[in-house]
Design a protein around this motif. Structure first.
Motif, PDB file in Angstrom:
ATOM      1  N   VAL A 103      57.883   1.675  49.138  1.00 36.76           N
ATOM      2  CA  VAL A 103      58.945   2.624  49.502  1.00 36.76           C
ATOM      3  C   VAL A 103      60.053   1.991  50.357  1.00 36.76           C
ATOM      4  O   VAL A 103      61.135   2.542  50.489  1.00 36.76           O
ATOM      5  CB  VAL A 103      58.353   3.846  50.261  1.00 36.76           C
ATOM      6  CG1 VAL A 103      59.365   4.973  50.373  1.00 36.76           C
ATOM      7  CG2 VAL A 103      57.107   4.397  49.569  1.00 36.76           C
ATOM      8  N   ARG A 135      63.894   4.274  51.309  1.00 36.17           N
ATOM      9  CA  ARG A 135      63.856   5.335  52.318  1.00 36.17           C
ATOM     10  C   ARG A 135      65.256   5.791  52.751  1.00 36.17           C
ATOM     11  O   ARG A 135      65.608   6.975  52.652  1.00 36.17           O
ATOM     12  CB  ARG A 135      63.093   4.825  53.555  1.00 36.17           C
ATOM     13  CG  ARG A 135      63.024   5.816  54.719  1.00 36.17           C
ATOM     14  CD  ARG A 135      62.582   5.101  55.990  1.00 36.17           C
ATOM     15  NE  ARG A 135      63.625   4.181  56.429  1.00 36.17           N
ATOM     16  CZ  ARG A 135      64.346   4.333  57.542  1.00 36.17           C
ATOM     17  NH1 ARG A 135      64.113   5.347  58.347  1.00 36.17           N
ATOM     18  NH2 ARG A 135      65.289   3.460  57.857  1.00 36.17           N
ATOM     19  N   TYR A 136      66.067   4.834  53.220  1.00 38.52           N
ATOM     20  CA  TYR A 136      67.373   5.202  53.783  1.00 38.52           C
ATOM     21  C   TYR A 136      68.303   5.677  52.655  1.00 38.52           C
ATOM     22  O   TYR A 136      69.107   6.581  52.851  1.00 38.52           O
ATOM     23  CB  TYR A 136      67.933   3.987  54.520  1.00 38.52           C
ATOM     24  CG  TYR A 136      68.806   4.257  55.731  1.00 38.52           C
ATOM     25  CD1 TYR A 136      68.556   5.304  56.619  1.00 38.52           C
ATOM     26  CD2 TYR A 136      69.889   3.414  56.013  1.00 38.52           C
ATOM     27  CE1 TYR A 136      69.359   5.503  57.735  1.00 38.52           C
ATOM     28  CE2 TYR A 136      70.689   3.593  57.130  1.00 38.52           C
ATOM     29  CZ  TYR A 136      70.427   4.648  57.985  1.00 38.52           C
ATOM     30  OH  TYR A 136      71.230   4.826  59.098  1.00 38.52           O
ATOM     31  N   VAL A 181      61.727   9.713  59.866  1.00 38.87           N
ATOM     32  CA  VAL A 181      61.286   9.414  58.498  1.00 38.87           C
ATOM     33  C   VAL A 181      61.066   7.911  58.399  1.00 38.87           C
ATOM     34  O   VAL A 181      61.995   7.123  58.630  1.00 38.87           O
ATOM     35  CB  VAL A 181      62.312   9.883  57.442  1.00 38.87           C
ATOM     36  CG1 VAL A 181      61.847   9.481  56.039  1.00 38.87           C
ATOM     37  CG2 VAL A 181      62.513  11.389  57.514  1.00 38.87           C
ATOM     38  N   GLY A 224      66.682   8.589  60.512  1.00 34.65           N
ATOM     39  CA  GLY A 224      66.506   7.310  59.825  1.00 34.65           C
ATOM     40  C   GLY A 224      66.786   6.091  60.675  1.00 34.65           C
ATOM     41  O   GLY A 224      66.386   4.985  60.311  1.00 34.65           O
ATOM     42  N   CYS A 227      57.455  10.894  55.470  1.00 31.84           N
ATOM     43  CA  CYS A 227      57.846   9.764  54.624  1.00 31.84           C
ATOM     44  C   CYS A 227      58.528  10.289  53.359  1.00 31.84           C
ATOM     45  O   CYS A 227      58.265  11.415  52.925  1.00 31.84           O
ATOM     46  CB  CYS A 227      56.623   8.953  54.205  1.00 31.84           C
ATOM     47  SG  CYS A 227      55.513   8.506  55.544  1.00 31.84           S
ATOM     48  N   PRO A 228      59.368   9.456  52.733  1.00 35.01           N
ATOM     49  CA  PRO A 228      60.075   9.897  51.518  1.00 35.01           C
ATOM     50  C   PRO A 228      59.135  10.379  50.419  1.00 35.01           C
ATOM     51  O   PRO A 228      59.468  11.328  49.699  1.00 35.01           O
ATOM     52  CB  PRO A 228      60.822   8.634  51.071  1.00 35.01           C
ATOM     53  CG  PRO A 228      61.016   7.852  52.320  1.00 35.01           C
ATOM     54  CD  PRO A 228      59.793   8.105  53.160  1.00 35.01           C
ATOM     55  N   ASP A 236      63.019   1.205  59.812  1.00 36.20           N
ATOM     56  CA  ASP A 236      61.775   1.691  59.212  1.00 36.20           C
ATOM     57  C   ASP A 236      60.644   1.409  60.196  1.00 36.20           C
ATOM     58  O   ASP A 236      60.222   0.269  60.366  1.00 36.20           O
ATOM     59  CB  ASP A 236      61.521   1.012  57.869  1.00 36.20           C
ATOM     60  CG  ASP A 236      60.393   1.682  57.103  1.00 36.20           C
ATOM     61  OD1 ASP A 236      59.568   2.388  57.745  1.00 36.20           O
ATOM     62  OD2 ASP A 236      60.316   1.513  55.876  1.00 36.20           O
ATOM     63  N   HIS A 256      55.203   1.892  53.976  1.00 33.52           N
ATOM     64  CA  HIS A 256      55.314   0.957  52.843  1.00 33.52           C
ATOM     65  C   HIS A 256      54.075   0.079  52.738  1.00 33.52           C
ATOM     66  O   HIS A 256      53.731  -0.638  53.681  1.00 33.52           O
ATOM     67  CB  HIS A 256      56.549   0.081  53.051  1.00 33.52           C
ATOM     68  CG  HIS A 256      56.738  -1.006  52.037  1.00 33.52           C
ATOM     69  ND1 HIS A 256      57.143  -0.751  50.745  1.00 33.52           N
ATOM     70  CD2 HIS A 256      56.575  -2.350  52.109  1.00 33.52           C
ATOM     71  CE1 HIS A 256      57.246  -1.888  50.076  1.00 33.52           C
ATOM     72  NE2 HIS A 256      56.897  -2.882  50.886  1.00 33.52           N
ATOM     73  N   THR A 305      58.313   4.819  56.179  1.00 32.76           N
ATOM     74  CA  THR A 305      57.815   4.714  54.796  1.00 32.76           C
ATOM     75  C   THR A 305      56.304   4.596  54.642  1.00 32.76           C
ATOM     76  O   THR A 305      55.777   4.944  53.594  1.00 32.76           O
ATOM     77  CB  THR A 305      58.417   3.496  54.080  1.00 32.76           C
ATOM     78  OG1 THR A 305      58.027   2.314  54.779  1.00 32.76           O
ATOM     79  CG2 THR A 305      59.909   3.627  53.967  1.00 32.76           C
TER      80      THR A 305
END
Ligand SMILES: [Zn+2]
Length: 465
Positions: A344, A348-349, A315, A371, A266-267, A59, A319, A317
């Motif tokens: 997040v 994510r993964y 991608v 990822g 991002c997700p 991430d 976060h 996050t």
């Protein structure tokens, strides 16, 4: 040296999937063997029959324990990294933040002190540059020597993180000269601030106005501008947390003419949309910047297509978790006071895996690429990280494509009182996570150590053309 054999599984990499046994010696991968090779002896045998073996997720964009207005993001490096581990991650990259008027080197040292000895997975840093001046440029040489090879600036948040175009260009010149990478938060902050104050003056104070005062055109405009500055200076440019179709088009156009311009999404932008902000104050749970976009305008489809076509490469996050109670609630009468950010890092993964094995909207090898593998290459960690090959760190996820998983704040490990993916049913389940040869997540149990993560001195961007 302890030996572990992960046998019977299918190893998934960015460029293909093969039935292989993975022999781990100590912290690294010692051999990749034909399935169920006889006479391999190991101290620990992990049966991955019928399972997929993925490289540990990376991430590349998290914000543990940072201030935003009156609130501080709830996850510490300890709680956030444990949650990340449950989500199949073995490395994260966080951000020391230089605020206006503060020394840059001091922010690096403070963030290192917060993370070192407290992280369950390996960690590195991008440096946020919040005050461009001669001392800052001198300090950047020092953080570069510490293995920080990427620097983030903002065209958003005037008075907080914002840099002028001239200041951004000055840092880009410095980075271009030593080959490091500039990250940009691209939104037109000055226009956004105008629209926000006008909305509040009209009495439009609900969370939905957070989204309506940050239109996608202002993300596209800022992206176009910073790409022009990157072209001028020759610096590799990585645009963070892309939410808008306009930005995907800008990145794609820049790449088509051979520029080293890269895009991250991002997700939350891939799976959620603007309607979630339009449910009274509950919408505060979904306030982040850039905002979730209107699905009917096609942004989400453009992001998925961008990932598949390599217009977007990573991608991550962004976060940055805040409790609904007491933190998001700071903005109950005024959306501009809602701390920006979503929890997040744990999902994510898993969400990408779901997109690959469940929804089948992302190729499984591409999922590993965006990822894990490309984040490792983009931020100078490859091939130690992001790949399953001999000599690499033994960072592995044993994943069951037939399993399933329901996201809930009652079971997640992030230190935050809600989930923005509450109730979502995911296809696939991560069963074991290994960091440098040590199993750190085993089913429901965390078996690692919160000081086990090592600081990653990073090399230069390995995605350059
Ligand atoms: Zn961020």
């Amino acid at each position: 040296m302890a030996r572990t054999l992960v046998h019977g599984g299918t190893v998934v990499s960015a460029d293909g999937s093969r039935r292989l046994d993975v022999l781990v010696e100590g912290e690294t991968i010692a051999a990749l063997l034909a399935p169920d090779s006889p006479s391999v002896e190991a101290d620990l045998m992990i049966d991955a029959t019928g399972k997929l073996v993925l490289p540990g997720g990376i991430d590349a964009h998290t914000h543990m324990e940072i201030p935003f207005g009156e609130a501080t993001s709830k996850d510490t490096f300890e709680t956030g990294s444990v949650a990340a581990a449950f989500g199949g991650n073995t490395a994260l990259i966080d951000f020391p933040i230089q605020m206006k008027g503060d020394p840059l080197m001091g922010s690096f040292e403070q963030t290192m002190a917060k993370a070192e000895g407290h992280c369950a997975i390996d960690f590195g840093f991008h440096q946020i540059v919040g005050d461009v001046n001669e001392q800052t440029l001198a300090d950047l040489d020092l953080v570069l020597a510490e293995g920080v090879t990427s620097y983030k600036l903002f065209t958003a948040y005037p008075g907080v993180y914002y840099s002028t175009d001239g200041e951004i260009t000055r840092v880009m010149q410095w980075a271009a000269a030593n080959g490091s990478t500039v990250l940009m938060h691209a939104e037109n902050g000055s226009v956004i601030d105008l629209l926000r104050s006008q909305a509040v003056a009209r009495g439009d104070t609900a969370p939905i106005f957070h989204a309506l005062t940050r239109p996608s055109s202002l993300e596209g405009e800022a992206a176009h501008r910073v790409i022009a500055l990157a072209e001028l200076t020759g610096v590799p440019l990585y645009i963070v947390h892309i939410s808008a179709g306009e930005v995907v088009a800008e990145v794609a156009a820049a790449r088509r003419i051979g520029l080293n311009v890269f895009g991250e999404t991002c997700p939350q932008y891939l799976f959620l949309d603007q309607s979630l902000l339009d449910q009274g104050f509950e919408g505060a749970k979904f306030v982040c910047s850039p905002p979730l976009r209107d699905r009917s305008q096609g942004h989400q489809e453009t992001l998925w297509r961008g990932l598949a076509d390599d217009d977007l490469q990573v991608v991550a996050t962004d976060h940055c978790p805040f409790d609904f109670a007491g933190q998001k609630e700071l903005g109950i009468d005024d959306f501009t006071k809602i701390p920006n950010g979503l929890p997040v890092v744990e999902h994510r993964y898993q969400l990408l895996f779901h997109a690959a094995v469940g929804e089948r909207r992302l190729d499984l090898n591409r999922m590993v690429d965006v990822g894990a593998t490309t984040p490792a290459k983009m931020f100078g960690l490859y091939p130690k990280k992001g790949t399953i090959e001999v000599g690499a760190d033994a960072d592995l996820v044993v994943a069951d494509p037939e399993g399933s998983y329901v996201i809930s704040s009652t079971t997640h490990h992030m230190n935050v009182d809600y989930s923005c993916f509450e109730g979502m049913e995911l296809a696939g389940r991560f069963e074991k996570v290994m960091l440098r040869g040590r199993v750190i997540v085993d089913g429901e149990a965390f078996t690692g150590g919160t000081g086990h993560g090592s600081y990653l001195r990073r090399g230069l961007n390995q995605c350059l053309r």
